[in-house]
Scaffold this motif. Structure first.
Motif: not given
Length: 148
Positions: A54-60, A81-86, A88-89
């Motif tokens: 899943a890609i969450e609201l606010g994810d890059i 496609v990749y998600t990033e949550r800076p 949380r690293g």
């Protein structure tokens, strides 16, 4: 390409709409094909898409694409496609697919594309990985459709 998942591209659970993700994948794939062919391109086909996480609201959301095979007028492009949550690293794969694009000339008819060359070892490896992944997907699909 990078985006931040905003509310207009989410469902009622705050996760990315599949259609929005497909839209980003198609655009990124078209950019790769257009850069490679130096021509306008149109989407000819898309293999099934694997939505992995899943890609969450606010994810890059970062979408990458590269040409890994060419025909006379067509190009096969691997799109990830990749998600990033800076905060949380974290960086995770979210979706993947294979697209085919056709190059067009000024009259909007199919036009020839350059032959694919992989001058570096990393490019050769990326191509081999994409070819193997596509073959594996096709084998799996064939097995599923022939099972009773």
């Amino acid at each position: 390409m990078s985006e931040i998942l905003m509310p207009n591209d989410t469902n009622n659970l705050g996760r990315a709409l599949g259609g929005s993700v497909l839209h980003w994948m198609d655009i990124c794939g078209a950019i790769a094909a257009r850069r490679f062919s130096r021509r306008q391109v149109v989407t000819a086909a898309m293999d099934h898409v694997d939505f992995i996480a899943a890609i969450e609201l606010g994810d890059i959301v970062t979408t990458t694409a590269y040409v890994f095979e060419t025909g006379r007028t067509s190009m096969d492009v691997k799109v990830d496609v990749y998600t990033e949550r800076p905060d949380r690293g974290e960086r995770n794969e979210a979706a993947t697919s294979f697209f085919s694009f056709v190059a067009l000339d000024e009259s909007e008819t199919p036009a020839s594309v350059p032959a694919l060359r992989c001058p570096t070892e990393s490019q050769t490896e990326l191509r081999a990985i994409a070819l193997e992944q596509r073959q594996a997907r096709r084998r799996e699909l064939a097995e599923r459709t022939t099972e009773p």
